[in-house]
Design a protein around this motif. Structure first.
Motif, PDB file in Angstrom:
ATOM      1  N   LEU A 122     -34.996  15.120  27.934  1.00  0.00           N
ATOM      2  CA  LEU A 122     -35.313  15.164  26.510  1.00  0.00           C
ATOM      3  C   LEU A 122     -35.388  16.566  25.920  1.00  0.00           C
ATOM      4  O   LEU A 122     -34.913  16.777  24.794  1.00  0.00           O
ATOM      5  N   PRO A 123     -35.966  17.570  26.598  1.00  0.00           N
ATOM      6  CA  PRO A 123     -36.093  18.900  25.986  1.00  0.00           C
ATOM      7  C   PRO A 123     -34.751  19.480  25.560  1.00  0.00           C
ATOM      8  O   PRO A 123     -33.708  19.189  26.151  1.00  0.00           O
ATOM      9  N   PHE A 124     -34.813  20.299  24.499  1.00  0.00           N
ATOM     10  CA  PHE A 124     -33.648  21.006  23.966  1.00  0.00           C
ATOM     11  C   PHE A 124     -32.600  20.052  23.392  1.00  0.00           C
ATOM     12  O   PHE A 124     -31.398  20.322  23.457  1.00  0.00           O
ATOM     13  N   THR A 125     -33.069  18.932  22.865  1.00  0.00           N
ATOM     14  CA  THR A 125     -32.200  17.959  22.204  1.00  0.00           C
ATOM     15  C   THR A 125     -32.773  17.635  20.829  1.00  0.00           C
ATOM     16  O   THR A 125     -33.942  17.928  20.551  1.00  0.00           O
ATOM     17  N   PRO A 126     -31.990  17.007  19.954  1.00  0.00           N
ATOM     18  CA  PRO A 126     -32.551  16.562  18.670  1.00  0.00           C
ATOM     19  C   PRO A 126     -33.738  15.617  18.837  1.00  0.00           C
ATOM     20  O   PRO A 126     -34.671  15.641  18.027  1.00  0.00           O
ATOM     21  N   GLY A 127     -33.725  14.801  19.891  1.00  0.00           N
ATOM     22  CA  GLY A 127     -34.855  13.919  20.151  1.00  0.00           C
ATOM     23  C   GLY A 127     -36.129  14.696  20.415  1.00  0.00           C
ATOM     24  O   GLY A 127     -37.226  14.256  20.029  1.00  0.00           O
ATOM     25  N   ALA A 128     -36.003  15.848  21.084  1.00  0.00           N
ATOM     26  CA  ALA A 128     -37.173  16.686  21.328  1.00  0.00           C
ATOM     27  C   ALA A 128     -37.725  17.241  20.024  1.00  0.00           C
ATOM     28  O   ALA A 128     -38.944  17.349  19.843  1.00  0.00           O
ATOM     29  N   VAL A 129     -36.838  17.596  19.096  1.00  0.00           N
ATOM     30  CA  VAL A 129     -37.281  18.075  17.785  1.00  0.00           C
ATOM     31  C   VAL A 129     -38.056  16.978  17.064  1.00  0.00           C
ATOM     32  O   VAL A 129     -39.131  17.215  16.501  1.00  0.00           O
ATOM     33  N   VAL A 130     -37.515  15.759  17.084  1.00  0.00           N
ATOM     34  CA  VAL A 130     -38.178  14.634  16.426  1.00  0.00           C
ATOM     35  C   VAL A 130     -39.549  14.388  17.038  1.00  0.00           C
ATOM     36  O   VAL A 130     -40.542  14.189  16.329  1.00  0.00           O
ATOM     37  N   LEU A 131     -39.630  14.405  18.365  1.00  0.00           N
ATOM     38  CA  LEU A 131     -40.907  14.148  19.035  1.00  0.00           C
ATOM     39  C   LEU A 131     -41.930  15.226  18.689  1.00  0.00           C
ATOM     40  O   LEU A 131     -43.116  14.916  18.452  1.00  0.00           O
ATOM     41  N   ALA A 132     -41.514  16.485  18.646  1.00  0.00           N
ATOM     42  CA  ALA A 132     -42.426  17.561  18.273  1.00  0.00           C
ATOM     43  C   ALA A 132     -42.903  17.390  16.832  1.00  0.00           C
ATOM     44  O   ALA A 132     -44.084  17.615  16.519  1.00  0.00           O
ATOM     45  N   GLN A 133     -42.007  16.984  15.946  1.00  0.00           N
ATOM     46  CA  GLN A 133     -42.378  16.788  14.553  1.00  0.00           C
ATOM     47  C   GLN A 133     -43.301  15.589  14.376  1.00  0.00           C
ATOM     48  O   GLN A 133     -44.217  15.618  13.544  1.00  0.00           O
ATOM     49  N   VAL A 134     -43.085  14.545  15.147  1.00  0.00           N
ATOM     50  CA  VAL A 134     -43.987  13.391  15.099  1.00  0.00           C
ATOM     51  C   VAL A 134     -45.378  13.800  15.555  1.00  0.00           C
ATOM     52  O   VAL A 134     -46.392  13.402  14.970  1.00  0.00           O
ATOM     53  N   PHE A 135     -45.456  14.600  16.587  1.00  0.00           N
ATOM     54  CA  PHE A 135     -46.741  15.030  17.133  1.00  0.00           C
ATOM     55  C   PHE A 135     -47.570  15.761  16.087  1.00  0.00           C
ATOM     56  O   PHE A 135     -48.783  15.547  15.988  1.00  0.00           O
ATOM     57  N   VAL A 136     -46.936  16.616  15.292  1.00  0.00           N
ATOM     58  CA  VAL A 136     -47.700  17.384  14.298  1.00  0.00           C
ATOM     59  C   VAL A 136     -47.813  16.664  12.964  1.00  0.00           C
ATOM     60  O   VAL A 136     -48.717  16.961  12.171  1.00  0.00           O
ATOM     61  N   GLY A 137     -46.911  15.725  12.677  1.00  0.00           N
ATOM     62  CA  GLY A 137     -46.910  15.077  11.366  1.00  0.00           C
ATOM     63  C   GLY A 137     -47.634  13.760  11.302  1.00  0.00           C
ATOM     64  O   GLY A 137     -48.090  13.359  10.222  1.00  0.00           O
ATOM     65  N   LEU A 138     -47.783  13.077  12.432  1.00  0.00           N
ATOM     66  CA  LEU A 138     -48.401  11.757  12.441  1.00  0.00           C
ATOM     67  C   LEU A 138     -49.837  11.759  11.900  1.00  0.00           C
ATOM     68  O   LEU A 138     -50.210  10.839  11.160  1.00  0.00           O
ATOM     69  N   PRO A 139     -50.674  12.746  12.232  1.00  0.00           N
ATOM     70  CA  PRO A 139     -52.046  12.717  11.710  1.00  0.00           C
ATOM     71  C   PRO A 139     -52.120  12.697  10.187  1.00  0.00           C
ATOM     72  O   PRO A 139     -53.023  12.063   9.625  1.00  0.00           O
ATOM     73  N   PHE A 140     -51.203  13.360   9.502  1.00  0.00           N
ATOM     74  CA  PHE A 140     -51.236  13.381   8.047  1.00  0.00           C
ATOM     75  C   PHE A 140     -51.028  11.977   7.485  1.00  0.00           C
ATOM     76  O   PHE A 140     -51.696  11.572   6.525  1.00  0.00           O
ATOM     77  N   LEU A 141     -50.106  11.238   8.065  1.00  0.00           N
ATOM     78  CA  LEU A 141     -49.867   9.890   7.579  1.00  0.00           C
ATOM     79  C   LEU A 141     -51.041   8.973   7.902  1.00  0.00           C
ATOM     80  O   LEU A 141     -51.473   8.182   7.060  1.00  0.00           O
ATOM     81  N   VAL A 142     -51.578   9.078   9.108  1.00  0.00           N
ATOM     82  CA  VAL A 142     -52.687   8.207   9.504  1.00  0.00           C
ATOM     83  C   VAL A 142     -53.886   8.427   8.596  1.00  0.00           C
ATOM     84  O   VAL A 142     -54.513   7.456   8.126  1.00  0.00           O
ATOM     85  N   LEU A 143     -54.226   9.672   8.314  1.00  0.00           N
ATOM     86  CA  LEU A 143     -55.395   9.950   7.481  1.00  0.00           C
ATOM     87  C   LEU A 143     -55.194   9.456   6.052  1.00  0.00           C
ATOM     88  O   LEU A 143     -56.116   8.923   5.429  1.00  0.00           O
ATOM     89  N   ALA A 144     -53.980   9.630   5.516  1.00  0.00           N
ATOM     90  CA  ALA A 144     -53.714   9.170   4.151  1.00  0.00           C
ATOM     91  C   ALA A 144     -53.783   7.651   4.065  1.00  0.00           C
ATOM     92  O   ALA A 144     -54.373   7.087   3.133  1.00  0.00           O
ATOM     93  N   VAL A 145     -53.197   6.966   5.032  1.00  0.00           N
ATOM     94  CA  VAL A 145     -53.200   5.499   5.012  1.00  0.00           C
ATOM     95  C   VAL A 145     -54.595   4.958   5.297  1.00  0.00           C
ATOM     96  O   VAL A 145     -55.023   3.970   4.683  1.00  0.00           O
ATOM     97  N   GLU A 146     -55.316   5.599   6.188  1.00  0.00           N
ATOM     98  CA  GLU A 146     -56.683   5.151   6.474  1.00  0.00           C
ATOM     99  C   GLU A 146     -57.555   5.236   5.221  1.00  0.00           C
ATOM    100  O   GLU A 146     -58.345   4.323   4.925  1.00  0.00           O
ATOM    101  N   GLY A 147     -57.422   6.343   4.484  1.00  0.00           N
ATOM    102  CA  GLY A 147     -58.183   6.460   3.248  1.00  0.00           C
ATOM    103  C   GLY A 147     -57.822   5.383   2.245  1.00  0.00           C
ATOM    104  O   GLY A 147     -58.701   4.825   1.566  1.00  0.00           O
ATOM    105  N   ALA A 148     -56.531   5.066   2.153  1.00  0.00           N
ATOM    106  CA  ALA A 148     -56.098   4.013   1.235  1.00  0.00           C
ATOM    107  C   ALA A 148     -56.621   2.644   1.686  1.00  0.00           C
ATOM    108  O   ALA A 148     -57.010   1.820   0.861  1.00  0.00           O
ATOM    109  N   LEU A 149     -56.638   2.412   2.983  1.00  0.00           N
ATOM    110  CA  LEU A 149     -57.140   1.136   3.500  1.00  0.00           C
ATOM    111  C   LEU A 149     -58.633   0.968   3.228  1.00  0.00           C
ATOM    112  O   LEU A 149     -59.100  -0.123   2.882  1.00  0.00           O
ATOM    113  N   ARG A 150     -59.380   2.044   3.380  1.00  0.00           N
ATOM    114  CA  ARG A 150     -60.823   1.961   3.136  1.00  0.00           C
ATOM    115  C   ARG A 150     -61.121   1.746   1.658  1.00  0.00           C
ATOM    116  O   ARG A 150     -62.160   1.175   1.311  1.00  0.00           O
ATOM    117  N   ALA A 151     -60.231   2.227   0.794  1.00  0.00           N
ATOM    118  CA  ALA A 151     -60.450   2.051  -0.645  1.00  0.00           C
ATOM    119  C   ALA A 151     -59.922   0.723  -1.160  1.00  0.00           C
ATOM    120  O   ALA A 151     -60.244   0.323  -2.287  1.00  0.00           O
TER     121      ALA A 151
END
Length: 257
Positions: A122-151
């Motif tokens: 996997l390293p040094f491939t486009p899939g590795a780029v996607v996985l790295a981006q998911v790792f850093v970007g997923l928390p932003f989506l989870v927190l936004a959706v969680e706030g919407a769910l609680r409201a």
């Protein structure tokens, strides 16, 4: 009170705006066409947009259910999930890249058997780029959706269940439409974070032209040899992110409200 708040608020705005104004002031306006039209730049931009879009899709598919679980579990399970979601936000991206490499690399915990059995690395491939981006970007989506769910009004879900809808039907037909603005808000933030990711990407995916060289990586490389080119590429990335966020402002801003 408003005057007392205006001073630190003004300083905060100045702190945020000053670097951007400095970037605009030092921009090589006459050479922007040259830098933006280079084949290497177009290739890096294409890689960034495609991988960030793929990472955002993965974040939505995985993050919405995770946010729903966070609003329903209690006790130690919720605390563990909360740590798992928040840790990538405070973890230095380069550390995240090292962690990804140790797990998914050719000699990693999961990467080694996958490479040994199927010959896939996997390293040094486009899939590795996607996985790295998911790792850093997923928390932003989870927190936004969680706030919407609680409201959201849970009585609508209860009414659907009372009328005979199953849990999956309630989630798909009632819950998701209720929190759609939050999902879009989180997706926009995740995409912006993914398209600007550098540390985890360079560590885990490397710098392979046409495969893993994104615009942030290209900015870093240009900064070592041609600072003016680095500024030009930075403006390109800034413009792409600004266009996306402005285009979605009415939808994603409502999701964060």
């Amino acid at each position: 009170m408003s005057r007392l708040l205006a001073v630190p608020a003004g300083l905060a705005v100045a702190l945020l705006a000053a670097p951007l104004l400095g970037l605009l002031a030092r921009a090589p306006w006459a050479a922007l066409g040259h830098w933006w039209g280079r084949a290497e730049t177009v290739e890096a931009l294409r890689t960034s947009l495609l991988t960030a879009s793929g990472a955002t899709l993965v974040c939505v598919v995985l993050g919405v259910p995770l946010a729903a679980v966070l609003t329903r579990v209690r006790g130690w399970a919720r605390r563990l999930l909360r740590v798992a979601v928040l840790l990538p936000l405070i973890l230095p991206p380069v550390v995240g890249g090292v962690a990804l490499l140790l797990v998914f690399g050719r000699g990693g915990l999961l990467g080694a058997p996958v490479y040994r059995w199927w010959g896939v690395s996997l390293p040094f491939t486009p899939g590795a780029v996607v996985l790295a981006q998911v790792f850093v970007g997923l928390p932003f989506l989870v927190l936004a959706v969680e706030g919407a769910l609680r409201a959201a009004d849970r009585r609508v879900e209860d009414a659907a269940a009372t009328l005979g809808a199953g849990p999956w039907t309630v989630f798909r037909r009632v819950t998701v439409p209720l929190v759609a603005p939050g999902v879009l808000a989180g997706a926009a933030l995740s995409w912006a974070r993914a398209v600007g990711e550098f540390g985890a990407t360079i560590t885990f995916a490397g710098n392979v032209p046409g495969r893993s060289r994104t615009v942030p990586v290209a900015v870093y490389l240009a900064l070592e040899t041609d600072p003016a080119g680095a500024v030009a590429l930075s403006l390109l990335l800034l413009g792409v992110c600004a266009v996306v966020l402005v285009a979605l402002r009415d939808r994603w801003w409502g999701g964060l409200a």
